[in-house]
Design a protein around this motif. Structure first.
Motif, mmCIF file in Angstrom:
data_model
loop_
_atom_site.group_PDB
_atom_site.id
_atom_site.type_symbol
_atom_site.label_atom_id
_atom_site.label_comp_id
_atom_site.label_asym_id
_atom_site.label_seq_id
_atom_site.Cartn_x
_atom_site.Cartn_y
_atom_site.Cartn_z
ATOM 1 N N ALA A 103 0.834 -1.216 0.000
ATOM 2 C CA ALA A 103 0.000 0.000 0.000
ATOM 3 C C ALA A 103 0.862 1.257 0.000
ATOM 4 O O ALA A 103 0.526 2.249 -0.655
ATOM 5 C CB ALA A 103 -0.942 -0.012 1.205
ATOM 6 N N THR A 104 1.971 1.217 0.714
ATOM 7 C CA THR A 104 2.897 2.354 0.751
ATOM 8 C C THR A 104 3.502 2.608 -0.629
ATOM 9 O O THR A 104 3.599 3.756 -1.075
ATOM 10 C CB THR A 104 4.005 2.117 1.792
ATOM 11 O OG1 THR A 104 3.391 1.953 3.073
ATOM 12 C CG2 THR A 104 4.995 3.257 1.839
ATOM 13 N N VAL A 105 3.895 1.531 -1.312
ATOM 14 C CA VAL A 105 4.457 1.674 -2.664
ATOM 15 C C VAL A 105 3.402 2.250 -3.606
ATOM 16 O O VAL A 105 3.678 3.177 -4.373
ATOM 17 C CB VAL A 105 4.982 0.321 -3.198
ATOM 18 C CG1 VAL A 105 5.382 0.430 -4.667
ATOM 19 C CG2 VAL A 105 6.163 -0.163 -2.361
ATOM 20 N N PHE A 106 2.176 1.722 -3.531
ATOM 21 C CA PHE A 106 1.106 2.248 -4.388
ATOM 22 C C PHE A 106 0.870 3.723 -4.105
ATOM 23 O O PHE A 106 0.715 4.524 -5.021
ATOM 24 C CB PHE A 106 -0.195 1.465 -4.192
ATOM 25 C CG PHE A 106 -0.233 0.172 -4.953
ATOM 26 C CD1 PHE A 106 -0.231 0.164 -6.335
ATOM 27 C CD2 PHE A 106 -0.279 -1.040 -4.290
ATOM 28 C CE1 PHE A 106 -0.264 -1.018 -7.054
ATOM 29 C CE2 PHE A 106 -0.306 -2.241 -4.981
ATOM 30 C CZ PHE A 106 -0.301 -2.232 -6.365
ATOM 31 N N SER A 107 0.843 4.100 -2.834
ATOM 32 C CA SER A 107 0.605 5.491 -2.449
ATOM 33 C C SER A 107 1.671 6.406 -3.039
ATOM 34 O O SER A 107 1.367 7.484 -3.549
ATOM 35 C CB SER A 107 0.579 5.609 -0.927
ATOM 36 O OG SER A 107 0.408 6.948 -0.547
ATOM 37 N N SER A 108 2.930 5.964 -2.977
ATOM 38 C CA SER A 108 4.003 6.796 -3.525
ATOM 39 C C SER A 108 3.916 6.900 -5.049
ATOM 40 O O SER A 108 4.483 7.803 -5.646
ATOM 41 C CB SER A 108 5.374 6.276 -3.089
ATOM 42 O OG SER A 108 5.638 5.022 -3.664
ATOM 43 N N ASN A 109 3.160 5.965 -5.674
ATOM 44 C CA ASN A 109 2.935 6.021 -7.123
ATOM 45 C C ASN A 109 1.603 6.678 -7.467
ATOM 46 O O ASN A 109 1.146 6.608 -8.608
ATOM 47 C CB ASN A 109 2.981 4.607 -7.730
ATOM 48 C CG ASN A 109 4.365 4.003 -7.678
ATOM 49 O OD1 ASN A 109 5.366 4.713 -7.626
ATOM 50 N ND2 ASN A 109 4.434 2.686 -7.676
ATOM 51 N N GLY A 110 0.940 7.271 -6.459
ATOM 52 C CA GLY A 110 -0.305 7.983 -6.699
ATOM 53 C C GLY A 110 -1.538 7.108 -6.799
ATOM 54 O O GLY A 110 -2.573 7.535 -7.299
ATOM 55 N N ILE A 111 -1.452 5.859 -6.335
ATOM 56 C CA ILE A 111 -2.598 4.944 -6.355
ATOM 57 C C ILE A 111 -2.993 4.655 -4.906
ATOM 58 O O ILE A 111 -2.190 4.135 -4.132
ATOM 59 C CB ILE A 111 -2.256 3.620 -7.084
ATOM 60 C CG1 ILE A 111 -1.863 3.908 -8.539
ATOM 61 C CG2 ILE A 111 -3.427 2.639 -7.014
ATOM 62 C CD1 ILE A 111 -1.315 2.710 -9.283
ATOM 63 N N GLY A 112 -4.214 5.007 -4.552
ATOM 64 C CA GLY A 112 -4.663 4.819 -3.179
ATOM 65 C C GLY A 112 -5.389 3.502 -2.997
ATOM 66 O O GLY A 112 -6.374 3.237 -3.678
#
Length: 156
Positions: A103-112
């Protein structure tokens, strides 16, 4: 329905590899992904975590009883011969850590994305997803293996 690509799959693989290496002190090799029915035998332990937000579906982390005991032993730093409440808690926490990192990786890629609390299943069970096929990615390490099943779709 939007299809998943490497940008949607890799965060889960990298998170699982990192958590297994950090928590179990094993070198993990990611094997070739395949489409596979999420069906498990009587000797199986499966960590089930739901995904909501910009992607929806489930992630399943499946292993044999022997591998579950081996992972729990490494996480608890003591020999685990059967999956009791303590070992089950360790396996659930493994799922939390993997999914939290993803989830952290997705968040840093702009995907929540959000994740549900893990459910631990034991025994013969199969899962059918009506809107996404399960991509199975075997992950091997010395003396063990887990299968990471991704049944996800990106929300439009």
């Amino acid at each position: 329905m939007a299809t998943l690509n490497a940008e949607h799959i890799n965060p889960f693989l990298l998170a699982a590899k990192k958590v297994l290496q950090d928590m179990c002190f094993v070198e993990v090799a990611i094997q070739k992904p395949m489409l596979k029915e999420a069906s498990f035998g009587p000797d199986s332990w499966v960590i089930i975590i739901g995904v909501t937000g910009e992607m929806r579906g489930q992630v399943l982390i499946a292993m044999t009883e022997e591998n579950a005991c081996g992972i729990a032993s490494k996480m608890c730093m003591m020999e685990v011969k059967t999956i009791d409440d303590f070992a089950a808690s360790a396996l659930s926490e493994l799922g939390n850590m993997i999914m939290g990192n993803a989830a952290t990786v997705f968040s840093s890629n702009g995907i929540g994305i959000d994740i549900t609390p893990p459910t631990l299943s034991h025994g013969q069970v199969s899962f059918t997803s009506t809107y996404a096929k399960s991509l199975c990615v075997p992950m091997t390490f010395p003396d063990g293996k887990i299968d990471l099943f991704l049944a996800l779709r990106q929300e439009d």
